[in-house]
Design a protein around this motif. Structure first.
Motif, PDB file in Angstrom:
ATOM      1  N   TYR A  17     107.791  40.236 -62.510  1.00  0.00           N
ATOM      2  CA  TYR A  17     106.793  41.288 -62.267  1.00  0.00           C
ATOM      3  C   TYR A  17     107.249  42.173 -61.103  1.00  0.00           C
ATOM      4  CZ  TYR A  17     102.368  43.668 -61.567  1.00  0.00           C
ATOM      5  OH  TYR A  17     101.399  44.643 -61.439  1.00  0.00           O
ATOM      6  N   LEU A  73      98.550  37.018 -61.761  1.00  0.00           N
ATOM      7  CA  LEU A  73      99.295  36.493 -62.895  1.00  0.00           C
ATOM      8  C   LEU A  73      98.670  35.163 -63.295  1.00  0.00           C
ATOM      9  CD1 LEU A  73     102.950  36.870 -61.520  1.00  0.00           C
ATOM     10  CD2 LEU A  73     101.535  38.607 -62.612  1.00  0.00           C
ATOM     11  N   VAL A 123     108.221  40.081 -68.957  1.00  0.00           N
ATOM     12  CA  VAL A 123     108.760  40.456 -67.652  1.00  0.00           C
ATOM     13  C   VAL A 123     110.264  40.680 -67.782  1.00  0.00           C
ATOM     14  CG1 VAL A 123     106.976  39.294 -66.303  1.00  0.00           C
ATOM     15  CG2 VAL A 123     109.041  38.045 -66.955  1.00  0.00           C
TER      16      VAL A 123
END
Length: 129
Positions: A76, A53, A26
């Motif tokens: 994200y 996630l 990320v």
């Protein structure tokens, strides 16, 4: 690697998702070469564009694990400009205060203005020992 494939397969089946991707970085657009922030253990996807996630821990979760998953959620959002639908912290055991932390996180919103949706699960919930 084989164990990862096993738990991902079971997780996808129980959560009713069609595909997954493991070890997801990320904050990819930032120059974080000298920082070790780790990577998300898995992303799950369904046919309706829903995203989950997943961060897993082998034993008992610690407070830092909750905030690590929060960082992955925010990363994200930063990368995709889209909020995940939920995040799962998976472990063999969670401390008795885990629900309090989850409730605190879920009472807040991400940078897109969407509420966090964190859940804690046990390996045994997915028939993984």
């Amino acid at each position: 690697r084989k164990r990862r494939q096993e738990w991902l397969k079971k997780l996808m089946k129980f959560e009713k998702f069609k595909s997954s991707r493991g070890e997801v970085a990320v904050y990819r657009e930032l120059d974080l070469k000298n920082e070790k922030i780790g990577s998300l253990d898995a992303l799950l996807f369904d046919d309706n564009d829903k995203v989950v996630l997943v961060e897993n821990k082998r034993d008992k979760t610690k407070l830092l694990d909750f905030y690590q998953l929060l960082m992955y959620w925010d990363g994200y959002v930063y990368d995709k400009e889209k909020s995940p639908d939920k995040a799962i912290l998976l472990a063999n055991e969670h401390p008795k205060w885990a629900d309090q932390i989850i409730n605190e996180i879920n009472s807040r919103k991400d940078s897109n203005g969407n509420k966090y949706n964190f859940q804690i699960k046990l390996w045994s919930d997915y028939d993984v020992s």
